[in-house]
Write a protein that holds these residues in place. Sequence first.
Motif, PDB file in Angstrom:
ATOM      1  N   LYS A 243      29.486  91.662  94.923  1.00 12.12           N
ATOM      2  CA  LYS A 243      28.859  92.980  94.956  1.00 12.12           C
ATOM      3  C   LYS A 243      28.738  93.398  96.420  1.00 12.12           C
ATOM      4  O   LYS A 243      28.221  92.637  97.247  1.00 12.12           O
ATOM      5  N   ILE A 244      29.206  94.597  96.748  1.00  8.14           N
ATOM      6  CA  ILE A 244      29.103  95.106  98.114  1.00  8.14           C
ATOM      7  C   ILE A 244      27.633  95.382  98.430  1.00  8.14           C
ATOM      8  O   ILE A 244      26.948  96.065  97.675  1.00  8.14           O
ATOM      9  N   ILE A 245      27.183  94.851  99.565  1.00  6.70           N
ATOM     10  CA  ILE A 245      25.797  95.084  99.981  1.00  6.70           C
ATOM     11  C   ILE A 245      25.730  95.828 101.313  1.00  6.70           C
ATOM     12  O   ILE A 245      24.642  96.177 101.765  1.00  6.70           O
ATOM     13  N   GLY A 246      26.874  96.070 101.934  1.00  2.99           N
ATOM     14  CA  GLY A 246      26.903  96.796 103.196  1.00  2.99           C
ATOM     15  C   GLY A 246      28.229  96.591 103.895  1.00  2.99           C
ATOM     16  O   GLY A 246      29.194  96.147 103.291  1.00  2.99           O
ATOM     17  N   ASN A 247      28.253  96.919 105.184  1.00  8.39           N
ATOM     18  CA  ASN A 247      29.443  96.656 105.988  1.00  8.39           C
ATOM     19  C   ASN A 247      29.007  96.287 107.402  1.00  8.39           C
ATOM     20  O   ASN A 247      27.850  96.460 107.767  1.00  8.39           O
ATOM     21  N   ILE A 248      29.941  95.771 108.175  1.00  4.01           N
ATOM     22  CA  ILE A 248      29.607  95.210 109.483  1.00  4.01           C
ATOM     23  C   ILE A 248      29.160  96.245 110.498  1.00  4.01           C
ATOM     24  O   ILE A 248      28.546  95.895 111.503  1.00  4.01           O
ATOM     25  N   TYR A 249      29.431  97.527 110.264  1.00  6.93           N
ATOM     26  CA  TYR A 249      29.060  98.572 111.217  1.00  6.93           C
ATOM     27  C   TYR A 249      27.743  99.247 110.850  1.00  6.93           C
ATOM     28  O   TYR A 249      26.879  99.429 111.702  1.00  6.93           O
ATOM     29  N   GLU A 250      27.572  99.605 109.599  1.00  5.48           N
ATOM     30  CA  GLU A 250      26.345 100.280 109.185  1.00  5.48           C
ATOM     31  C   GLU A 250      25.192  99.307 108.960  1.00  5.48           C
ATOM     32  O   GLU A 250      24.033  99.707 109.011  1.00  5.48           O
TER      33      GLU A 250
ATOM     34  N   TRP B  41      34.917 104.145 111.293  1.00  8.70           N
ATOM     35  CA  TRP B  41      33.564 104.113 111.809  1.00  8.70           C
ATOM     36  C   TRP B  41      33.499 104.987 113.051  1.00  8.70           C
ATOM     37  O   TRP B  41      34.233 104.782 114.009  1.00  8.70           O
ATOM     38  N   ASP B  42      32.627 105.974 113.015  1.00  5.47           N
ATOM     39  CA  ASP B  42      32.404 106.862 114.145  1.00  5.47           C
ATOM     40  C   ASP B  42      31.283 106.252 114.981  1.00  5.47           C
ATOM     41  O   ASP B  42      30.108 106.356 114.628  1.00  5.47           O
ATOM     42  N   LYS B  43      31.664 105.607 116.072  1.00 12.15           N
ATOM     43  CA  LYS B  43      30.668 104.891 116.880  1.00 12.15           C
ATOM     44  C   LYS B  43      29.722 105.829 117.615  1.00 12.15           C
ATOM     45  O   LYS B  43      28.612 105.449 117.942  1.00 12.15           O
ATOM     46  N   MET B  44      30.171 107.051 117.879  1.00 10.82           N
ATOM     47  CA  MET B  44      29.298 108.006 118.581  1.00 10.82           C
ATOM     48  C   MET B  44      28.194 108.526 117.659  1.00 10.82           C
ATOM     49  O   MET B  44      27.034 108.580 118.035  1.00 10.82           O
ATOM     50  N   ARG B  45      28.576 108.927 116.428  1.00 18.84           N
ATOM     51  CA  ARG B  45      27.596 109.466 115.481  1.00 18.84           C
ATOM     52  C   ARG B  45      26.993 108.382 114.597  1.00 18.84           C
ATOM     53  O   ARG B  45      26.112 108.644 113.793  1.00 18.84           O
TER      54      ARG B  45
ATOM     55  N   LEU C 102      41.961 113.663 115.255  1.00 20.51           N
ATOM     56  CA  LEU C 102      41.265 113.137 116.417  1.00 20.51           C
ATOM     57  C   LEU C 102      42.004 111.917 116.945  1.00 20.51           C
ATOM     58  O   LEU C 102      42.633 111.179 116.181  1.00 20.51           O
ATOM     59  N   HIS C 103      41.907 111.694 118.234  1.00 23.26           N
ATOM     60  CA  HIS C 103      42.607 110.584 118.848  1.00 23.26           C
ATOM     61  C   HIS C 103      42.005 109.265 118.379  1.00 23.26           C
ATOM     62  O   HIS C 103      40.793 109.131 118.216  1.00 23.26           O
ATOM     63  N   PHE C 104      42.863 108.295 118.195  1.00 20.88           N
ATOM     64  CA  PHE C 104      42.452 106.993 117.696  1.00 20.88           C
ATOM     65  C   PHE C 104      41.386 106.344 118.579  1.00 20.88           C
ATOM     66  O   PHE C 104      40.532 105.616 118.093  1.00 20.88           O
ATOM     67  N   ASP C 105      41.412 106.610 119.877  1.00 17.28           N
ATOM     68  CA  ASP C 105      40.426 106.008 120.775  1.00 17.28           C
ATOM     69  C   ASP C 105      39.005 106.401 120.405  1.00 17.28           C
ATOM     70  O   ASP C 105      38.058 105.678 120.692  1.00 17.28           O
ATOM     71  N   ASP C 106      38.846 107.566 119.775  1.00 13.06           N
ATOM     72  CA  ASP C 106      37.521 107.985 119.336  1.00 13.06           C
ATOM     73  C   ASP C 106      37.054 107.206 118.117  1.00 13.06           C
ATOM     74  O   ASP C 106      35.878 107.193 117.791  1.00 13.06           O
ATOM     75  N   TYR C 107      37.996 106.599 117.407  1.00  9.94           N
ATOM     76  CA  TYR C 107      37.697 105.844 116.183  1.00  9.94           C
ATOM     77  C   TYR C 107      38.436 104.511 116.241  1.00  9.94           C
ATOM     78  O   TYR C 107      39.445 104.325 115.591  1.00  9.94           O
ATOM     79  N   LYS C 108      37.913 103.575 117.000  1.00 10.53           N
ATOM     80  CA  LYS C 108      38.588 102.287 117.168  1.00 10.53           C
ATOM     81  C   LYS C 108      38.486 101.419 115.924  1.00 10.53           C
ATOM     82  O   LYS C 108      39.218 100.456 115.784  1.00 10.53           O
TER      83      LYS C 108
END
Length: 131
Positions: free
Chosen positions: A117-124, A8-12, A45-51
């Motif tokens: 059935k997948i309906i989403g994820n906790i980030y999006e 998960w890219d929290k910035m974008r 990319l550094h892991f800190d950018d993608y926790k």
Amino acid sequence: MIPKYRAWDKMRKEMNYKVLVGNCDEEDENWTCPIIWIEEAKDWLHFDDYKYIMLSTGLVDKNGQEIFEGDIVDYKGRKAVIKWHGSYASFIYRFIDESQDRKPEWNPLYLAYMKCKIIGNIYENPELLEV
């Protein structure tokens, strides 16, 4: 099974599905995960950018969609979240609408994955976590 990851890219505010996890520090005795390859960026990319890196469960839902840690699924008309449980060495699920008064019950995913059935994820889709 070859491990598959997503990040998960929290910035974008977007999920990256083509992720390679690696270690570039040969001096690191713990073999932690300081870098990840992001295909879209064509760069390490550094892991800190993608926790938020999630592992695939290796299972698919009833529609054939791959299930990852952090996914929210519909199982028998109820929403549940997928998580890795180290003590059980297994992916598990917990219903979101369980009472907050008692300890939540976690169930093994391998017993339910073909009926969910997948309906989403906790980030999006954080709104799906609301009861």
